[in-house]
Design an enzyme around this catalytic site. Structure first.
Site, PDB file in Angstrom:
ATOM      1  N   ARG A   1       0.822  -1.222   0.000  1.00 48.22           N
ATOM      2  CA  ARG A   1       0.000   0.000   0.000  1.00 48.22           C
ATOM      3  C   ARG A   1       0.850   1.264   0.000  1.00 48.22           C
ATOM      4  O   ARG A   1       0.488   2.256   0.637  1.00 48.22           O
ATOM      5  CB  ARG A   1      -0.956   0.022   1.198  1.00 48.22           C
ATOM      6  CG  ARG A   1      -1.913  -1.113   1.261  1.00 48.22           C
ATOM      7  CD  ARG A   1      -2.911  -1.147   0.101  1.00 48.22           C
ATOM      8  NE  ARG A   1      -3.704  -2.347   0.171  1.00 48.22           N
ATOM      9  CZ  ARG A   1      -3.370  -3.478  -0.439  1.00 48.22           C
ATOM     10  NH1 ARG A   1      -2.284  -3.553  -1.193  1.00 48.22           N
ATOM     11  NH2 ARG A   1      -4.126  -4.537  -0.325  1.00 48.22           N
TER      12      ARG A   1
ATOM     13  N   SER B   1     -10.019   0.405   4.428  1.00 46.52           N
ATOM     14  CA  SER B   1      -9.219   0.086   5.622  1.00 46.52           C
ATOM     15  C   SER B   1      -8.474   1.326   6.099  1.00 46.52           C
ATOM     16  O   SER B   1      -7.802   1.991   5.319  1.00 46.52           O
ATOM     17  CB  SER B   1      -8.214  -1.015   5.312  1.00 46.52           C
ATOM     18  OG  SER B   1      -8.908  -2.208   5.042  1.00 46.52           O
TER      19      SER B   1
ATOM     20  N   GLU C   1      -3.306   3.919   7.091  1.00 42.62           N
ATOM     21  CA  GLU C   1      -3.160   3.787   5.635  1.00 42.62           C
ATOM     22  C   GLU C   1      -3.728   5.036   4.966  1.00 42.62           C
ATOM     23  O   GLU C   1      -3.241   5.489   3.938  1.00 42.62           O
ATOM     24  CB  GLU C   1      -3.919   2.537   5.176  1.00 42.62           C
ATOM     25  CG  GLU C   1      -3.837   2.281   3.683  1.00 42.62           C
ATOM     26  CD  GLU C   1      -4.559   0.992   3.274  1.00 42.62           C
ATOM     27  OE1 GLU C   1      -4.430  -0.040   3.992  1.00 42.62           O
ATOM     28  OE2 GLU C   1      -5.262   1.017   2.252  1.00 42.62           O
TER      29      GLU C   1
END
Ligand SMILES: Cc1cc2nc3c(=O)[nH]c(=O)nc-3n(C[C@H](O)[C@H](O)[C@H](O)COP(=O)(O)OP(=O)(O)OC[C@H]3O[C@@H](n4cnc5c(N)ncnc54)[C@H](O)[C@@H]3O)c2cc1C
Length: 306
Positions: free
Chosen positions: A170, A219, A289
């Site tokens: 990510r 997320s 994130e």
């Protein structure tokens, strides 16, 4: 300066644009302006003008991984909404501009019998955002099919090889102030029926998994090595708990939902509170994130607080 931008660069300028309209969490204060350059030339001109005026700017993709604070962004948001060209070659080579919607691209690739991104079906956002976040699902990641990336850095466009972006979980490494304008991908040939079946299965899975009870940014925390963020959060008793209008989803403990009346500050406070509590209970430091940008809402004068 905004007048200069409007008169010297072709594109669409929205002044005092509320950014909650452009983020999947549906929170966030206004930007001084949101500018959609008409093309590459106007993008460079805009960046030059903004830099010369010392005006901060940031690039917005689909806003699906972004928390904009309630005070908004005191600068100009650049939106590559007009950068939407896709070219699919016969040899599995594909060129897509940064403003192309990721899911639309994945759908086109599957229809063309090209494999490598079908598991990313349904991920919101743009090609530019998918590159910067190295978006992924199942066993696939965007960065794995990238060959070259077109970057605007300073006043120069250049194509750089995928290796320059050091794609990781990510994340991709991108120098500050660089703008992704297009990508060249290399996909493999696949059985169209199998690709279509995977696409349909991932979409149906997502429809259920994403029914989390309200607007979200997917997320919130990255999975720590060898662990699942949602398991740590659920294990610490956070599911269903919240701050103001922000709540940890009952369905997926790594999703924070806007119940309809959340402020960005509620979401940010909840993120920080969960992070501190998970560390206290488990010793694991969770890392966000989602990207957080902008200014907190200005404190109200004391007389108004009574
Ligand atoms: C319901 C839901 C489900 C999700 N599921 C997944 C999933 O399964 N897997 C996954 O990986 N992600 C998932 N996400 C997160 C998100 O969709 C991805 O991270 C996506 O790739 C972000 O793209 P975006 O265009 O929305 O980027 P934005 O949120 O607009 O921006 C993200 C960051 O990239 C920067 N950026 C964007 N475009 C450019 C550009 N052209 N040049 C330079 N910088 C740029 C922005 O400044 C910002 O820092 C999900 C989100 C939601 C809401």
């Amino acid at each position: 300066m905004l007048d200069d931008l409007m008169h010297r660069c072709r594109g669409h300028l929205l002044r005092d644009e509320p950014l909650w309209r452009h983020t999947s969490w549906q929170v966030g204060g206004p930007a001084a302006a949101l500018f959609r350059p008409a093309n590459h030339v106007d993008l460079v001109k805009a960046v030059r003008l903004l830099d010369a005026a010392g005006c901060p700017w940031l690039v917005l993709g689909g806003g699906s991984n972004l928390l904009v604070r309630d005070g908004g962004f005191q600068g100009v948001v650049l939106d590559l909404h007009e950068f939407t060209t896709v070219r699919i070659g016969t040899d599995g080579r594909v060129e897509a501009e940064a403003g192309v919607r990721l899911n639309g691209l994945v759908k086109q690739l599957v229809a063309a019998g090209l494999g490598g991104l079908e598991e990313l079906a349904g991920i919101p956002g743009t090609v530019g955002g998918a590159l910067v976040m190295n978006a992924g699902a199942g066993s696939q990641e965007f960065g794995r099919v990238v060959e070259e990336v077109e970057i605007l850095s300073g006043e120069t466009f250049s194509w750089r090889p995928a290796a320059a972006f050091a794609f990781g979980y990510r994340q991709a490494s991108l120098e500050p102030g660089a703008i992704v304008t297009a990508v060249r991908l290399h996909l493999s040939g696949g059985d169209p029926e199998m690709l279509q079946a995977t696409y349909a299965e991932r979409m149906s899975h997502r429809r259920q998994a994403h029914a989390v009870g309200g607007p979200s940014a997917g997320s919130v925390f990255r999975n720590p090595p060898g662990q699942k963020a949602w398991e740590l959060i659920a294990g610490c008793g956070w599911q269903g708990r919240g701050v103001g209008g922000a709540k940890v989803s009952e369905r997926h403990a790594n999703f924070i939902v806007n119940t309809g009346r959340a402020m960005a500050a509620d979401i940010e406070t909840l993120i920080e509170t969960i992070r501190a509590d998970v560390e206290r209970q488990t010793g694991v430091q969770l890392e966000a994130e989602v990207k957080i940008v902008g200014e907190p809402a200005a404190a109200r004068p004391v007389s108004e607080e009574a």
